[in-house]
Design an enzyme around this catalytic site. Structure first.
Site, short mmCIF file in Angstrom:
data_model
loop_
_atom_site.label_atom_id
_atom_site.label_comp_id
_atom_site.label_asym_id
_atom_site.label_seq_id
_atom_site.Cartn_x
_atom_site.Cartn_y
_atom_site.Cartn_z
N CYS A 149 -41.01 64.27 -61.22
CA CYS A 149 -42.08 64.45 -60.23
C CYS A 149 -41.55 64.91 -58.88
CB CYS A 149 -42.87 63.16 -60.06
SG CYS A 149 -43.84 62.70 -61.51
N CYS B 109 -43.31 79.09 -72.88
CA CYS B 109 -44.45 78.22 -73.17
C CYS B 109 -45.52 78.47 -72.12
CB CYS B 109 -44.02 76.75 -73.21
SG CYS B 109 -43.50 76.10 -71.62
#
Length: 383
Positions: free
Chosen positions: A193, A336
Site C-alpha cells: 500500500c 494483465c
C-alpha cells in the site's frame, strides 16, 4: 463449527443484539453461536479494522488480534480502528481498547507479535475461524498452510490500489489459497500500500466482506466463498467472480501433500529479483509486438473480451504449472489489467530461473490510456 462453546444470552445481550434476533436466519441460536465463537484476526490494518469492528459489534465472544506494528499517521487514511491519539501505540493493544469500548461484553486478546511458523500452531489452535488481512505474501501463505493443516476455516482478502479480492477456505469443503496461487512471488516485488497507494475506503469494503463470511460460517447460514474468488473494482464499481477448484496436486491440501508442517517461506531479496525483471511502458511494449512473447495472465473471461495481437493467455494461477510454455529463446512480457498480476507472474518465472522477463507497468489500463482509447479492458473477474 461444532467446537464452539455452548453459551446463553443475558438480558443485556437480548437488548444489544435485538436486530440479529429478529432475523430468522440468526435468532437466539445463531447469536449464541456468535457469543461462543473465537475469531482470530491476522493483521489489524486496513482490512482488519472493519472486520474487527463489525465482529465485535455483532457479538463474537472472543476476538484475537495479531499485529506487531505500531500506528503511524499514514495509517489513519484507512485503518478506522485508530485515531490521532493512537499514533505510536501498539496496534494490537490500541485495537483491544477500541473494541472493548465498542462492546465491553466480549473478550479481546491482543497478540503484539509477528506471526511465524514457531508460534502459528499455538495461536491458531485457540480459535474457531481465522481472518487474514495482511499485506505480506509470506504471512498469507503461512496462514493458509496452517489453517489447512490444523483444519481451521480461513477468510482471506487482499487489496491493491482500487481493487480487492476475497475468498474463503473451509476444511474438506473446497480449495485453499494455494490451489489458486500455488507459489508466492518474492515479498516486495508486488508493491504494498505504501508503494502503490490504496483508496482509503477499499479495505473497508473488503474487510466488511471478511466479517460477513466469518459470521455466516459461525452461524451456519448462507453460501460462503468456497472455490470462488470475489473481486471488486472501486473505479468501475463492479464485483466479479472467478471460480476455481481444488487441485489434486496442491502442496498442502492435495491428494499427496508435500507440506505437512507450517513453515516460514524463504524471503528473496526484492532488489535481486527486480534487477532481473524489465519494466515496460506501453510505448516500449508496442515496439516489441511481433517479436516478444506476450503472455496475458488475466482470467480467460477477461482475455476473451479483448487482448493484444499475438498474446497467449496463461492465467496467473497456472503460471507455475505451465512454465514449460514460456519461451526461453526470446523476450517474454507478462501483461494483465493493472500490472499487479503480471508482476506476480514475473516473480514466479524469475524465481524459476527464466531469463529475459519483463512486465507491462500499469497493465492494459495504461495501454488504453496512453495508446489506444478504444481498447476495452474487461473488469476483473468478468464473466
Amino acid at each position: 463449527m461444532s467446537t464452539m462453546a455452548s453459551v446463553s444470552l443475558s438480558p443485556a445481550d437480548l437488548a444489544r443484539y435485538s436486530r440479529h434476533l429478529a432475523l430468522r436466519e440468526i435468532g437466539i441460536q445463531g447469536q449464541e453461536k456468535l457469543k461462543g465463537a473465537k475469531v482470530l484476526l491476522v493483521g489489524a490494518g486496513g482490512l482488519g479494522s472493519p472486520s474487527a469492528l463489525y465482529l465485535a459489534a455483532s457479538g463474537v465472544g472472543t476476538i484475537g488480534v495479531i499485529d506487531n506494528d505500531r500506528v503511524d499517521v499514514s495509517n489513519l487514511q484507512r485503518q478506522v480502528l485508530y485515531d490521532t491519539h493512537s499514533v505510536g501505540r501498539s496496534k494490537a493493544d490500541a485495537a483491544r481498547e477500541r473494541l472493548l469500548a465498542l462492546n465491553p461484553e466480549i473478550d479481546l486478546v491482543s497478540h503484539p507479535v509477528e506471526l511465524r511458523a514457531a508460534n502459528v500452531r499455538e495461536m491458531f489452535s485457540k480459535y474457531d475461524v481465522v481472518l487474514d488481512g495482511t499485506d505480506r505474501f509470506t504471512t498469507r501463505y503461512l496462514s493458509n498452510d496452517a489453517c489447512v493443516i490444523l483444519g481451521k476455516p480461513l477468510v482471506s482478502a487482499a487489496i491493491h490500489r482500487f481493487e480487492g479480492q476475497a475468498m474463503t477456505y473451509v476444511p474438506g469443503r473446497g480449495p485453499c489459497y494455494r490451489c489458486l496461487f500455488p507459489e508466492p512471488p518474492a515479498d516486495g516485488l508486488v508493491p504494498n500500500c505504501a508503494e502503490a497507494g490504496v483508496l482509503g475506503v477499499l479495505p473497508g469494503v473488503m474487510g466488511t466482506l471478511q466479517a460477513t463470511e466469518a459470521i455466516k460460517l459461525i452461524v451456519g447460514v448462507g453460501e460462503p466463498l468456497l472455490g470462488r474468488l470475489l473481486t471488486y473494482n472501486a473505479l468501475d464499481m463492479r464485483f466479479g467472480e472467478f471460480r476455481f477448484s481444488r487441485r489434486s496436486d496442491c502442496a498442502v491440501c492435495g491428494d499427496h501433500p508435500t507440506i505437512h508442517e507450517p513453515a516460514d517461506l524463504v524471503e528473496l531479496c526484492s532488489a535481486d529479483v527486480m534487477a532481473q525483471v524489465r519494466n515496460l511502458v506501453p510505448a516500449e511494449l508496442r515496439e516489441l509486438l511481433g517479436q516478444a512473447a506476450i503472455i496475458d495472465v488475466r482470467a480467460p473471461a477477461e482475455f476473451a473480451v479483448s487482448h493484444l495481437p499475438g498474446a497467449v493467455n496463461i492465467p496467473v494461477a497456472e503460471i507455475q504449472q505451465r512454465l514449460g510454455e514460456v519461451p526461453s529463446d526470446r523476450q517474454v512480457v507478462f501483461i494483465c489489467r493493472s500490472g499487479a498480476r503480471s508482476m506476480t507472474a514475473s516473480a514466479i518465472a524469475t524465481r524459476a530461473g527464466l531469463k529475459n522477463i519483463a512486465h507491462l507497468e500499469g497493465g492494459l489500463l495504461g495501454w488504453a490510456k496512453d495508446l489506444d482509447a478504444s481498447f476495452v479492458v474487461a473488469p476483473v473477474g468478468s464473466n
